[in-house]
Design an enzyme around this catalytic site. Structure first.
Site, PDB file in Angstrom:
ATOM      1  N   HIS A  60     -18.704  78.397  45.548  1.00  0.00           N
ATOM      2  CA  HIS A  60     -19.606  77.681  45.804  1.00  0.00           C
ATOM      3  C   HIS A  60     -20.606  78.755  46.287  1.00  0.00           C
ATOM      4  CE1 HIS A  60     -18.468  73.343  46.023  1.00  0.00           C
ATOM      5  NE2 HIS A  60     -17.863  73.821  45.116  1.00  0.00           N
ATOM      6  N   TYR A 189     -23.465  68.480  54.616  1.00  0.00           N
ATOM      7  CA  TYR A 189     -23.553  68.164  56.051  1.00  0.00           C
ATOM      8  C   TYR A 189     -24.570  67.187  56.340  1.00  0.00           C
ATOM      9  CZ  TYR A 189     -19.922  72.010  56.169  1.00  0.00           C
ATOM     10  OH  TYR A 189     -18.946  72.919  55.964  1.00  0.00           O
ATOM     11  N   PRO A 281     -13.763  70.924  63.542  1.00  0.00           N
ATOM     12  CA  PRO A 281     -13.800  71.204  61.938  1.00  0.00           C
ATOM     13  C   PRO A 281     -14.916  71.737  61.274  1.00  0.00           C
ATOM     14  CG  PRO A 281     -13.626  68.821  62.350  1.00  0.00           C
ATOM     15  CD  PRO A 281     -13.445  69.345  63.544  1.00  0.00           C
ATOM     16  N   LYS A 285     -13.628  76.507  59.949  1.00  0.00           N
ATOM     17  CA  LYS A 285     -13.018  77.830  60.327  1.00  0.00           C
ATOM     18  C   LYS A 285     -11.683  77.791  60.838  1.00  0.00           C
ATOM     19  CE  LYS A 285     -16.804  79.908  59.575  1.00  0.00           C
ATOM     20  NZ  LYS A 285     -17.202  80.444  58.403  1.00  0.00           N
ATOM     21  N   TYR A 373     -21.091  81.186  57.858  1.00  0.00           N
ATOM     22  CA  TYR A 373     -20.465  80.341  57.167  1.00  0.00           C
ATOM     23  C   TYR A 373     -19.393  81.066  55.981  1.00  0.00           C
ATOM     24  CZ  TYR A 373     -19.551  75.973  54.736  1.00  0.00           C
ATOM     25  OH  TYR A 373     -19.044  74.819  53.934  1.00  0.00           O
TER      26      TYR A 373
HETATM   27  C1  DHB Z   1     -13.896  70.313  54.684  1.00  0.00           C
HETATM   28  C2  DHB Z   1     -13.714  70.037  56.060  1.00  0.00           C
HETATM   29  C3  DHB Z   1     -14.636  70.792  56.934  1.00  0.00           C
HETATM   30  O1  DHB Z   1     -14.673  70.771  58.159  1.00  0.00           O
HETATM   31  C4  DHB Z   1     -15.854  71.453  56.162  1.00  0.00           C
HETATM   32  O2  DHB Z   1     -16.543  72.200  57.015  1.00  0.00           O
HETATM   33  C5  DHB Z   1     -15.977  71.737  54.790  1.00  0.00           C
HETATM   34  C6  DHB Z   1     -15.110  71.113  54.300  1.00  0.00           C
HETATM   35  C7  DHB Z   1     -12.983  69.812  53.699  1.00  0.00           C
HETATM   36  O3  DHB Z   1     -12.098  69.104  54.070  1.00  0.00           O
HETATM   37  O4  DHB Z   1     -13.074  69.962  52.590  1.00  0.00           O
END
Ligand code: DHB
Length: 378
Positions: A60, A189, A281, A285, A373
């Protein structure tokens, strides 16, 4: 982190045994995030265990922040000349588990009553009870605590030997996995007035979606239809148009927490991953940070065993924590920017709106997000 570190030890000819509370089946049933930093992929590549990852992972070059009106694309390739790798973290665990026999890495599953002894001496040891009920003692040079937030390793360190820092968030993430094509080729997001939403994926035919929910919400309150309806609202009209619905194959609610214990080595005991730190989440990370701990710990242990150099082990905690705190900061700031907090006043809401507006028009702001990121250097 245990499997990754174990493989690094074996690759350098150092003996390692993994003592694991869960069964292999349980571990492989856990759904984890799906974004790998280059640092994580590089570690697996150095071990030569990246064959399936290279064949199946998606690359990506960017991701999107939705602010209720528009998509702000963070162009990772253009801004920082890097990408992230989308590959289920559970699949990475599977690859590391599958390679244990051929690499002579022993894993003892389903143990109980694990206790750490004498880690402040040069002769630490573990005691545990194996699946058949027999008691065991395992002597070692080092014990590496890769046993998560609730494990015994951090508890074995005297609380006053370090400091704990914690923030608990007043909401959780409700996630579903479904065998439907993703609504967008990249991750989204979204900050919506109903709360945060995330569109992610595991492959071009398997999607992973999340929505922010109050902590007291029950899974029974969220039949698939309600989830899809709410997700469509929060992602906004563009992505919602391409949303393909299907039956969930997994559905769960996860709480959010930030946590750091700032002593990642105590004598002959090293802490790695969630045993020392938790991130919310947002930004995916958690596993990546566990992998960078492995980077520091494995090189320190290799120096110890192969070069008779004790200094690197002495410096492990300082080095690892420097990166841990930066990942904590990024995960916290992305969480704060994208979620609706129950106590927020209209002022906080305007701050979020202004920040998203600033990000949308500032290459400098986008570059800062992009470099965090894709993962800061180790
Ligand atoms: C996923 C989970 C995340 O917390 C994130 O920032 C990006 C992707 C996932 O489960 O795909």
């Amino acid at each position: 982190s245990g499997l990754l570190l174990g493989h690094f030890m074996r690759a350098s000819g150092i003996d390692a045994v993994i003592v694991e509370r869960a069964s292999a089946h349980h571990i492989l049933g856990r759904i984890r995030a799906g974004v790998l930093e280059k640092t994580t992929v590089d570690l697996v590549e150095r071990l030569g265990l990246d064959v399936r990852l290279q064949a199946e992972a998606l690359c990506h070059d960017g991701f999107n922040l939705a602010d209720g009106e528009r998509l702000i694309r963070i162009d990772l390739a253009d801004l920082v000349d890097k990408h992230v790798t989308v590959y289920g973290q559970t699949e990475l665990t599977r690859d590391l588990m599958d390679a244990c026999d051929e690499r002579d890495l022993e894993v003892i599953y389903e143990v109980s009553e694990v206790a750490i002894h004498d880690h402040l001496t040069d002769n630490p040891y573990l005691t545990y009870t194996s699946k058949d009920g027999s008691a065991h003692r395992l002597d070692a040079e080092f014990i590496c605590g890769c046993d998560g937030f609730h494990g015994v390793s951090r508890q074995a360190i005297k609380a006053k030997a370090g400091n704990s820092f914690e923030r608990v968030y007043p909401f959780g993430w409700l996630g579903i996995l479904a065998d439907v094509p993703p609504c967008d080729p990249e991750l989204i997001y979204a900050n919506h007035s109903n709360g945060f939403a995330l569109a992610s994926m595991r492959s071009t035919s398997r999607s992973r979606y999340y929505i922010q929910v109050p902590l007291n919400e029950a899974l029974e309150d969220w039949p698939d239809e309600r989830f899809w309806d709410e997700l469509a609202v929060r992602l906004g009209p563009g992505p919602a148009e391409n949303l393909v619905r299907g039956p969930s194959i997994e559905k769960s609610i996860a709480p959010l927490r930030s946590f750091v214990f700032d002593r990642m080595r105590d004598g002959r005991l090293l802490l790695l991953g969630d045993s020392a730190h938790i991130v919310p989440p947002t930004g995916a990370k958690g596993l990546n940070l566990a992998a960078s701990d492995v980077h520091y710990a494995s090189s320190a242990l290799v120096d110890f065993f192969l070069k008779n150099d004790r200094e690197a082990v002495g410096d492990y905690s300082r080095k690892a924590l420097s990166r841990v705190w930066k990942s904590e900061r990024f995960s916290w700031s992305l969480t704060k920017l994208m979620h609706r907090f129950p106590d927020d006043t209209p002022f906080e809401r305007e701050m979020q709106r202004a920040e998203l507006d600033y990000i949308s028009a500032s290459r400098a702001a986008q570059t800062s997000i992009a470099e965090n990121y894709v993962g800061l250097p180790v």
